[in-house]
Structure formats: C-alpha cells, structure tokens
Write a protein that holds these residues in place. Sequence first.
Motif, PDB file in Angstrom:
ATOM      1  N   PHE A 119     -20.637  24.200  17.635  1.00  0.00           N
ATOM      2  CA  PHE A 119     -20.005  23.035  17.138  1.00  0.00           C
ATOM      3  C   PHE A 119     -19.194  22.347  18.132  1.00  0.00           C
ATOM      4  O   PHE A 119     -18.941  22.922  19.068  1.00  0.00           O
ATOM      5  CB  PHE A 119     -18.802  23.226  15.973  1.00  0.00           C
ATOM      6  CG  PHE A 119     -19.579  24.092  14.593  1.00  0.00           C
ATOM      7  CD1 PHE A 119     -19.841  23.477  13.449  1.00  0.00           C
ATOM      8  CD2 PHE A 119     -19.481  25.404  14.796  1.00  0.00           C
ATOM      9  CE1 PHE A 119     -20.004  24.044  12.456  1.00  0.00           C
ATOM     10  CE2 PHE A 119     -19.935  26.241  13.815  1.00  0.00           C
ATOM     11  CZ  PHE A 119     -20.332  25.593  12.805  1.00  0.00           C
ATOM     12  N   PHE A 156     -23.434  19.929  15.410  1.00  0.00           N
ATOM     13  CA  PHE A 156     -22.479  19.685  14.468  1.00  0.00           C
ATOM     14  C   PHE A 156     -21.386  19.293  14.961  1.00  0.00           C
ATOM     15  O   PHE A 156     -20.346  19.999  15.722  1.00  0.00           O
ATOM     16  CB  PHE A 156     -22.205  21.164  13.470  1.00  0.00           C
ATOM     17  CG  PHE A 156     -21.819  20.603  12.042  1.00  0.00           C
ATOM     18  CD1 PHE A 156     -20.606  19.822  12.035  1.00  0.00           C
ATOM     19  CD2 PHE A 156     -22.453  21.124  10.965  1.00  0.00           C
ATOM     20  CE1 PHE A 156     -20.079  19.458  10.746  1.00  0.00           C
ATOM     21  CE2 PHE A 156     -21.884  20.925   9.783  1.00  0.00           C
ATOM     22  CZ  PHE A 156     -20.564  20.135   9.522  1.00  0.00           C
ATOM     23  N   ILE A 158     -17.479  17.734  14.913  1.00  0.00           N
ATOM     24  CA  ILE A 158     -16.386  17.574  14.251  1.00  0.00           C
ATOM     25  C   ILE A 158     -15.355  16.360  14.863  1.00  0.00           C
ATOM     26  O   ILE A 158     -15.056  16.595  15.938  1.00  0.00           O
ATOM     27  CB  ILE A 158     -15.515  18.756  13.960  1.00  0.00           C
ATOM     28  CG1 ILE A 158     -16.196  20.141  13.605  1.00  0.00           C
ATOM     29  CG2 ILE A 158     -14.082  18.580  13.035  1.00  0.00           C
ATOM     30  CD1 ILE A 158     -15.758  21.263  14.084  1.00  0.00           C
ATOM     31  N   ASP A 194     -25.298  15.852  11.780  1.00  0.00           N
ATOM     32  CA  ASP A 194     -24.095  16.493  10.791  1.00  0.00           C
ATOM     33  C   ASP A 194     -22.954  16.144  11.404  1.00  0.00           C
ATOM     34  O   ASP A 194     -22.604  16.528  12.725  1.00  0.00           O
ATOM     35  CB  ASP A 194     -24.445  17.967  10.794  1.00  0.00           C
ATOM     36  CG  ASP A 194     -25.554  18.252  10.260  1.00  0.00           C
ATOM     37  OD1 ASP A 194     -25.792  17.978   9.104  1.00  0.00           O
ATOM     38  OD2 ASP A 194     -26.262  19.346  10.683  1.00  0.00           O
ATOM     39  N   LEU A 196     -18.455  15.938  10.463  1.00  0.00           N
ATOM     40  CA  LEU A 196     -17.430  15.768   9.628  1.00  0.00           C
ATOM     41  C   LEU A 196     -16.339  15.053  10.302  1.00  0.00           C
ATOM     42  O   LEU A 196     -16.285  15.264  11.715  1.00  0.00           O
ATOM     43  CB  LEU A 196     -16.968  17.272   9.395  1.00  0.00           C
ATOM     44  CG  LEU A 196     -15.565  17.606   8.717  1.00  0.00           C
ATOM     45  CD1 LEU A 196     -15.794  16.898   7.314  1.00  0.00           C
ATOM     46  CD2 LEU A 196     -14.977  18.973   8.567  1.00  0.00           C
ATOM     47  N   VAL A 245     -10.855  24.409   5.911  1.00  0.00           N
ATOM     48  CA  VAL A 245     -12.445  24.053   6.293  1.00  0.00           C
ATOM     49  C   VAL A 245     -13.188  25.127   6.859  1.00  0.00           C
ATOM     50  O   VAL A 245     -12.656  25.944   7.479  1.00  0.00           O
ATOM     51  CB  VAL A 245     -12.422  22.747   7.133  1.00  0.00           C
ATOM     52  CG1 VAL A 245     -13.707  22.365   7.543  1.00  0.00           C
ATOM     53  CG2 VAL A 245     -11.462  21.724   6.809  1.00  0.00           C
ATOM     54  N   LEU A 247     -17.169  25.580   8.089  1.00  0.00           N
ATOM     55  CA  LEU A 247     -18.241  24.977   8.476  1.00  0.00           C
ATOM     56  C   LEU A 247     -19.529  25.886   8.742  1.00  0.00           C
ATOM     57  O   LEU A 247     -18.988  26.840   9.395  1.00  0.00           O
ATOM     58  CB  LEU A 247     -17.959  24.031   9.729  1.00  0.00           C
ATOM     59  CG  LEU A 247     -17.060  22.973   9.484  1.00  0.00           C
ATOM     60  CD1 LEU A 247     -17.002  22.276  10.899  1.00  0.00           C
ATOM     61  CD2 LEU A 247     -17.386  21.959   8.388  1.00  0.00           C
ATOM     62  N   ILE A 253     -20.605  22.359   4.605  1.00  0.00           N
ATOM     63  CA  ILE A 253     -19.071  22.179   4.670  1.00  0.00           C
ATOM     64  C   ILE A 253     -18.638  22.342   3.338  1.00  0.00           C
ATOM     65  O   ILE A 253     -19.089  22.063   2.350  1.00  0.00           O
ATOM     66  CB  ILE A 253     -18.743  20.635   4.792  1.00  0.00           C
ATOM     67  CG1 ILE A 253     -19.222  19.914   5.971  1.00  0.00           C
ATOM     68  CG2 ILE A 253     -17.201  20.365   4.549  1.00  0.00           C
ATOM     69  CD1 ILE A 253     -19.196  18.297   6.169  1.00  0.00           C
ATOM     70  N   THR A 255     -14.798  23.079   1.858  1.00  0.00           N
ATOM     71  CA  THR A 255     -13.238  22.626   2.067  1.00  0.00           C
ATOM     72  C   THR A 255     -12.624  22.616   0.977  1.00  0.00           C
ATOM     73  O   THR A 255     -12.917  22.381  -0.265  1.00  0.00           O
ATOM     74  CB  THR A 255     -13.309  21.310   2.724  1.00  0.00           C
ATOM     75  OG1 THR A 255     -11.910  20.901   3.110  1.00  0.00           O
ATOM     76  CG2 THR A 255     -13.604  20.140   1.675  1.00  0.00           C
TER      77      THR A 255
END
Length: 261
Positions: A119, A156, A158, A194, A196, A245, A247, A253, A255
């Motif tokens: 991530f 991914f 964030i 992807d 978030l 959260v 992941l 996801i 949450t």
Amino acid sequence: MSRDLQDAPTDIITFVHVTDSHLLNHAEEVFHQLNTKESLEKVLASSLARYPCIDFFLFTGDISQTGTVESYILFKSLIRVYDRPVYCVPGNHDTPELLQRIIPDSPDSSINIIELGKFTLVLINSWAGAEEHHGIVNQSCLQQLERHLKSSADRFNIIAIHHPPVLINSKWLDELGLQNQDELLRIINKYSRDTLLLCGHVHQEVDQQFDNLRLLATPSTCHQYKAKSEAMCRIDVPLPAYRYVRLSIKNGIDTKVHYIK
Ligand SMILES: [Fe+2]
C-alpha cells in the motif's frame, strides 16, 4: 503489536482513523464545554483496546484548535503513550510547520508518500492560510500527486487530506470546503485503480464511491455537526468517534465507525 511495514510484503493493513481533535494549549482547558484532550485520550485508549493489532494511527487534521506549539506538545504527550506509528495531515486550525516539527512526516508544501508494504499512504496538506477555514491543494502538490499516481497505478493508494474533495449537503460546510475539489478528484480518478481517500473537517460520517475511489470522512474525537444543515449546528451531546479500517489487496476495504459512550 505493530509491524514494521516499510519493507513488508504484507497484503493486509489495519489502522485507526482519528480526526478533528481540536486540542487546546493546556490539558485542563475546555472547548464549548468539552475537554478535547480527555476526549482524544478516550478515543485512543478505546480504539486500541478493541483493535490491539493496528499498524498505525492516521490523523486527518485539526489536531489543534489553536495551532500553537503548546497544543502540539500536548498532542505528542498523548500519542507517546501508545507505541504505534502516527501519520497525520494538517487541517485549517493547525499550523503546518509547527505540526511538522512534532510529526516530521506531516506534509507542508509537498505531498508526502509513505510506502507500507503493498500500500502507499499519500499525505496531502490542504491548509489555505491562517484564519482561513476553506481548503486548497497547491498546484505543485497536485502535480506531485499526478506523477505519483501515474507511476503507481498497480498499487493500493490511501490518500489522507483534511478537507473532503466533495460536497456533503451542508451549506455552511460546503462553503468552507476544498476550493479545487474537482481538480483533485479528476487526477485521482484518472490514474488510480484502487484508492481510499480519508478526510475530516466535517465532524460527521461520509461514505461516497466514485469509480475506483472510496471517500470516507470520519466524525470528530470531540464535537459533531448535524448532517444536512444550512448553518453550523453542533449535536447537543456529542459522542467521541473513530474509524477502524482494514485494507486487503484481495478483499478490498472493510471499515466501521465507532462512537464511544
Ligand atoms: Fe477543519
């Protein structure tokens, strides 16, 4: 226990999202009848009791109400107790350079990119100036973000930013929103697979999906605002809140927002 994720090949990451703690300069001070330091302490302790294995805490701004060195020293004294990495971005009430002195990873004039296994955490400053309550992402940060997302389409991402890059149907908060929200969303949606995005500022829960982007705002650790309000309207008996959260590269996801009674 926390894990060192910098080089880990892990495909699961868990964290607690905390926002808008509005700390004052001294531990005993109250903000609209509420001791924000005690409220944040309650959130940190309660979240770790429920989720003892989280990898880090993420704070999305308005850590301080006053933006002073004293308030950040108070913040440091609170987070020091918990042996967990802390990542944060400044909000409109913060002073980005003072926050950065206490938390060196906090972004100011550049975005900050942190690799966490599979991530990537992207920290963005949306502070528009002292006494300003709206947000803005400067052009240099937008270009940095575009370059990063272009080169990391397989990761991914964030993204953490104080001001939500969307309208939330509360007139007064939408007027104090992110000025260049369309520009930011366009870049994210163009390059990201992807993503978030986590934010604060609105002191209420928001969950919106745009193509590959999930956008979540989390209620504050202190005062909460009523949804869909024309003017500022605090909830009479606010409950401090945080968001958990999880992941997963495989499952996406998961949450949940928790309110502390
Ligand atoms: Fe804010």
